[in-house]
Write an enzyme that holds these catalytic residues in place. Structure first.
Site, PDB file in Angstrom:
ATOM      1  N   LYS A 278      31.177 -29.469 -13.392  1.00  0.00           N
ATOM      2  CA  LYS A 278      30.457 -28.669 -12.394  1.00  0.00           C
ATOM      3  C   LYS A 278      29.619 -29.555 -11.472  1.00  0.00           C
ATOM      4  O   LYS A 278      29.687 -29.451 -10.255  1.00  0.00           O
ATOM      5  CB  LYS A 278      29.535 -27.669 -13.115  1.00  0.00           C
ATOM      6  CG  LYS A 278      28.467 -27.044 -12.224  1.00  0.00           C
ATOM      7  CD  LYS A 278      27.568 -26.080 -12.982  1.00  0.00           C
ATOM      8  CE  LYS A 278      26.462 -26.678 -13.767  1.00  0.00           C
ATOM      9  NZ  LYS A 278      25.196 -26.956 -13.064  1.00  0.00           N
ATOM     10  N   ASN A 279      28.822 -30.438 -12.082  1.00  0.00           N
ATOM     11  CA  ASN A 279      27.870 -31.191 -11.264  1.00  0.00           C
ATOM     12  C   ASN A 279      28.535 -32.260 -10.401  1.00  0.00           C
ATOM     13  O   ASN A 279      27.966 -32.699  -9.411  1.00  0.00           O
ATOM     14  CB  ASN A 279      26.754 -31.773 -12.141  1.00  0.00           C
ATOM     15  CG  ASN A 279      25.852 -30.672 -12.671  1.00  0.00           C
ATOM     16  OD1 ASN A 279      25.865 -29.551 -12.150  1.00  0.00           O
ATOM     17  ND2 ASN A 279      25.092 -30.961 -13.710  1.00  0.00           N
TER      18      ASN A 279
ATOM     19  N   ARG B 191      27.687 -19.712 -14.675  1.00  0.00           N
ATOM     20  CA  ARG B 191      27.391 -20.740 -13.680  1.00  0.00           C
ATOM     21  C   ARG B 191      28.030 -22.062 -14.068  1.00  0.00           C
ATOM     22  O   ARG B 191      28.369 -22.865 -13.197  1.00  0.00           O
ATOM     23  CB  ARG B 191      25.866 -20.971 -13.600  1.00  0.00           C
ATOM     24  CG  ARG B 191      25.096 -19.879 -12.926  1.00  0.00           C
ATOM     25  CD  ARG B 191      23.647 -20.271 -12.798  1.00  0.00           C
ATOM     26  NE  ARG B 191      23.595 -21.655 -12.322  1.00  0.00           N
ATOM     27  CZ  ARG B 191      22.668 -22.540 -12.667  1.00  0.00           C
ATOM     28  NH1 ARG B 191      21.699 -22.216 -13.467  1.00  0.00           N
ATOM     29  NH2 ARG B 191      22.713 -23.749 -12.178  1.00  0.00           N
TER      30      ARG B 191
ATOM     31  N   ASP C 180      20.876 -31.725 -20.497  1.00  0.00           N
ATOM     32  CA  ASP C 180      21.737 -30.531 -20.477  1.00  0.00           C
ATOM     33  C   ASP C 180      22.312 -30.205 -21.864  1.00  0.00           C
ATOM     34  O   ASP C 180      22.848 -29.117 -22.070  1.00  0.00           O
ATOM     35  CB  ASP C 180      22.896 -30.725 -19.481  1.00  0.00           C
ATOM     36  CG  ASP C 180      22.402 -30.867 -18.052  1.00  0.00           C
ATOM     37  OD1 ASP C 180      21.258 -30.469 -17.776  1.00  0.00           O
ATOM     38  OD2 ASP C 180      23.159 -31.392 -17.216  1.00  0.00           O
TER      39      ASP C 180
ATOM     40  N   CYS D 132      12.666 -23.517 -10.527  1.00  0.00           N
ATOM     41  CA  CYS D 132      13.569 -22.535 -11.140  1.00  0.00           C
ATOM     42  C   CYS D 132      13.175 -22.391 -12.597  1.00  0.00           C
ATOM     43  O   CYS D 132      12.153 -22.935 -13.015  1.00  0.00           O
ATOM     44  CB  CYS D 132      15.020 -22.945 -10.979  1.00  0.00           C
ATOM     45  SG  CYS D 132      15.460 -24.317 -12.024  1.00  0.00           S
TER      46      CYS D 132
HETATM   47  N1  EPU Z   1      12.273 -34.986  -9.674  1.00  0.00           N
HETATM   48  C1  EPU Z   1      11.108 -35.313  -9.009  1.00  0.00           C
HETATM   49  N2  EPU Z   1      11.196 -35.581  -7.682  1.00  0.00           N
HETATM   50  C2  EPU Z   1      12.373 -35.531  -6.994  1.00  0.00           C
HETATM   51  C3  EPU Z   1      13.569 -35.215  -7.670  1.00  0.00           C
HETATM   52  C4  EPU Z   1      13.475 -34.946  -9.037  1.00  0.00           C
HETATM   53  O1  EPU Z   1      10.032 -35.352  -9.598  1.00  0.00           O
HETATM   54  O2  EPU Z   1      12.361 -35.764  -5.778  1.00  0.00           O
HETATM   55  C5  EPU Z   1      12.201 -34.618 -11.098  1.00  0.00           C
HETATM   56  C6  EPU Z   1      12.640 -33.156 -11.289  1.00  0.00           C
HETATM   57  O3  EPU Z   1      11.585 -32.259 -11.009  1.00  0.00           O
HETATM   58  C7  EPU Z   1      13.102 -33.149 -12.717  1.00  0.00           C
HETATM   59  C8  EPU Z   1      13.659 -34.567 -12.933  1.00  0.00           C
HETATM   60  O4  EPU Z   1      13.126 -35.365 -11.857  1.00  0.00           O
HETATM   61  O5  EPU Z   1      12.018 -32.946 -13.562  1.00  0.00           O
HETATM   62  C9  EPU Z   1      15.166 -34.670 -12.903  1.00  0.00           C
HETATM   63  O6  EPU Z   1      15.639 -34.152 -11.687  1.00  0.00           O
HETATM   64  P1  EPU Z   1      16.991 -34.636 -11.010  1.00  0.00           P
HETATM   65  O7  EPU Z   1      16.747 -34.715  -9.555  1.00  0.00           O
HETATM   66  O8  EPU Z   1      17.507 -35.855 -11.712  1.00  0.00           O
HETATM   67  O9  EPU Z   1      17.941 -33.428 -11.339  1.00  0.00           O
HETATM   68  P2  EPU Z   1      18.828 -32.589 -10.323  1.00  0.00           P
HETATM   69  O10 EPU Z   1      19.564 -33.504  -9.437  1.00  0.00           O
HETATM   70  O11 EPU Z   1      18.019 -31.503  -9.728  1.00  0.00           O
HETATM   71  C10 EPU Z   1      20.968 -32.642 -11.838  1.00  0.00           C
HETATM   72  C11 EPU Z   1      21.889 -31.615 -12.449  1.00  0.00           C
HETATM   73  C12 EPU Z   1      21.167 -30.916 -13.599  1.00  0.00           C
HETATM   74  C13 EPU Z   1      20.764 -31.967 -14.625  1.00  0.00           C
HETATM   75  C14 EPU Z   1      19.877 -33.037 -13.965  1.00  0.00           C
HETATM   76  C15 EPU Z   1      19.480 -34.168 -14.893  1.00  0.00           C
HETATM   77  C16 EPU Z   1      23.228 -30.963 -10.568  1.00  0.00           C
HETATM   78  C17 EPU Z   1      23.629 -29.894  -9.630  1.00  0.00           C
HETATM   79  N3  EPU Z   1      22.275 -30.644 -11.439  1.00  0.00           N
HETATM   80  O12 EPU Z   1      19.854 -31.910 -11.322  1.00  0.00           O
HETATM   81  O13 EPU Z   1      22.109 -30.036 -14.177  1.00  0.00           O
HETATM   82  O14 EPU Z   1      20.055 -31.364 -15.682  1.00  0.00           O
HETATM   83  O15 EPU Z   1      20.582 -33.592 -12.825  1.00  0.00           O
HETATM   84  O16 EPU Z   1      20.599 -34.773 -15.438  1.00  0.00           O
HETATM   85  O17 EPU Z   1      23.793 -32.041 -10.548  1.00  0.00           O
HETATM   86  C18 EPU Z   1      22.768 -28.180 -15.491  1.00  0.00           C
HETATM   87  O18 EPU Z   1      23.952 -28.463 -15.224  1.00  0.00           O
HETATM   88  O19 EPU Z   1      22.452 -27.347 -16.376  1.00  0.00           O
HETATM   89  C19 EPU Z   1      21.706 -28.847 -14.745  1.00  0.00           C
HETATM   90  C20 EPU Z   1      20.474 -28.346 -14.658  1.00  0.00           C
END
Ligand code: EPU
Length: 456
Positions: free
Chosen positions: A34-35, A412, A320, A129
């Site tokens: 998915k991601n 999802r 995850d 979220c």
């Molecule tokens: N964070 C910050 N500042 C930022 C960006 C992130 O503080 O500018 C923090 C976030 O608040 C969070 C942590 O860093 O606490 C990790 O966030 P990250 O940006 O790495 O996650 P994401 O890109 O929003 C993706 C996956 C998630 C997965 C995470 C971590 C996608 C669409 N989503 O989210 O997937 O948990 O990386 O591996 O790629 C899931 O599939 O269930 C899911 C939530």
């Protein structure tokens, strides 16, 4: 799947009924990630040519992302489920609205490609979220360092390239935290920038490597993807390509955990075993036998021993899989300590699992699980994707039946989840039922387990 609005008009919800004491056996196919698929769809905005994506899972998040892309002029032909065609030749500027960005947060990752392709982008600011605040300042700071002007107004992020060439300029960006989304956004922004960009403290998740592999097929010059320092030499133009999405390591991990929790023996494929190293190590520590042959992993479990996990960015233990792994620990011998370090609010499953008879104490995102001998089936409602998967796993091991709602979360991220479990021998059935919460006073229509269902 039923959306919130429909629920208001129609008090029926989809739910799954699971009979516990289940044993799994056989082999299942793991879907595309998915991601990865979500970010590859965003990356297809970077070319006017056709992009062919294979192995895209049929999930509600993917359908929403496709609809967002269509709303800004992208043509998507997905009649052939094996290979979807994306053409962004008529991409146009448009505000991507609040409800869309909040429905599917990965749509915010479009800001990078939109900015470098159109010179401007406007997307609603995503809020938090149900798993955490989900901040985006690393995305925005990095885009500013690449030369974008960013303005936050009326709930929107408006990004613009102000120079005459309408082109971002390569630079050295050091991320404050190894954010997956920020790394992806900035790679997609930098591929068409002028000159070289280095992203330090970059995330190393396999989905980022998959993105870079596809971008390189399109003519990008990215090196050291999958390390914490990604180098991008900007190019003038990207062409189309054909790319196959990597297998979903989180879906794969969830099925391995389900097999271990039910003391079963299954094989999953295709997978890239190295993407699952941290989980495989913990499964072995807790007593499972694991064997790997090419792109298949087999697991056989006869006992479950309590082990500790702490989530971390890749190659650490994935956040995850924290909720599903917690479900595995419920009937383990001894104690296990589960520490969530990535998201502030990713322990939604703990209360639900305790309602099933688990013994978990939660303090500051650290769950201490004391193994119990038995779990009782319940009527439960999952509140996010991975916590819903966790209660399904617990329900498979319970002494009686469970009725689980919240399938809009499950849908999802898991393609054909209950069909795959059924293929492995689980007694599981999706049905349209009355809202559990609203019917707690009524008689249960699954008469054999009536008391259980409304005891939660
Ligand atoms: N964070 C910050 N500042 C930022 C960006 C992130 O503080 O500018 C923090 C976030 O608040 C969070 C942590 O860093 O606490 C990790 O966030 P990250 O940006 O790495 O996650 P994401 O890109 O929003 C993706 C996956 C998630 C997965 C995470 C971590 C996608 C669409 N989503 O989210 O997937 O948990 O990386 O591996 O790629 C899931 O599939 O269930 C899911 C939530």
């Amino acid at each position: 799947m039923i959306c919130e609005n429909e629920n208001k008009l129609n008090p029926k919800f989809e739910s799954i009924k699971i009979n516990g004491r289940c044993s799994l056996q056989g082999r299942i196919k793991i879907s595309g990630a998915k991601n990865s698929a979500l970010v590859l769809l965003a990356a297809s905005l970077l070319t006017k040519d056709n992009v062919y994506l294979k192995n895209v899972p049929d999930l509600s998040d993917i359908r929403k992302m496709k609809n967002i892309l269509k709303s800004i002029g992208v043509k998507i032909d997905d009649k052939d489920r094996e290979k979807i065609l994306i053409n962004s030749g008529n991409l146009h500027f448009g505000n991507i609205a609040h409800n869309l960005v909040n429905e599917i947060r990965a749509s915010f990752f479009c800001i990078g490609p939109l900015l470098s392709k159109l010179g401007q982008a406007s997307l609603a600011l995503p809020g938090g979220c149900n798993i955490g605040e989900r901040r985006i300042e690393e995305h925005l700071k990095g885009l500013q360092q690449l030369g974008a002007t960013i303005e936050e107004k009326d709930g929107f992020v408006n990004a613009r390239i102000n120079n005459n060439k309408k082109r971002l300029k390569g630079t050295h960006i050091r991320l404050g935290c190894p954010s997956v989304g920020a790394t992806e956004t900035l790679i997609m922004a930098a591929v068409l920038a002028e000159g070289k960009t280095i992203i330090s403290n970059a995330a190393r998740e396999p989905e980022i490597q998959d993105l870079c592999e596809m971008l390189n097929k399109m003519g990008a010059k990215i090196t050291k993807a999958g390390t914490s320092e990604v180098c991008i030499e900007g190019v003038n133009y990207l062409n189309g390509c054909s790319h196959e999405v990597i297998p979903d390591r989180i879906e794969a991990g969830t099925f391995l955990i389900a097999a271990a929790a039910t003391l079963s023996c299954i094989t999953i494929s295709p997978v890239i075993p190295s993407h699952l190293n941290s989980l495989l190590q913990k499964l072995k520590e807790s007593g499972s036998d694991i064997s790997i042959k090419d792109d298949a992993i087999s697991i056989k479990t006869e006992t479950i021993k309590g082990v500790n996990i702490e989530t971390a960015p890749f190659p650490g233990f994935p956040t995850d899989l924290q909720a599903p792994f917690t479900a595995l620990m419920l009937k383990a011998t001894g104690k296990s300590i589960i520490k969530e370090t990535i998201f502030e609010n990713r322990m939604n499953h703990i209360d639900l699992l305790n309602k099933m008879g688990a013994s978990i104490k939660l303090e500051n995102n650290i769950a201490t699980v004391s193994g119990v001998k038995k779990l009782s089936g319940r009527n439960l409602k999952g509140s996010d994707l991975r916590s819903t998967a966790a209660i399904v796993i617990a329900a498979l091991t319970a002494d009686n039946s469970s009725l689980i709602e919240g399938l809009e979360h499950l849908d999802r991220g898991y393609e054909d989840f209950e069909f795959k479990l059924k293929k492995l021998g689980a007694n599981i059935k999706r049905d349209l039922t009355e809202n559990i919460a609203d019917t707690s006073h009524k008689q249960n229509f699954f008469t054999s387990d009536a008391q259980n269902f409304y005891a939660a």
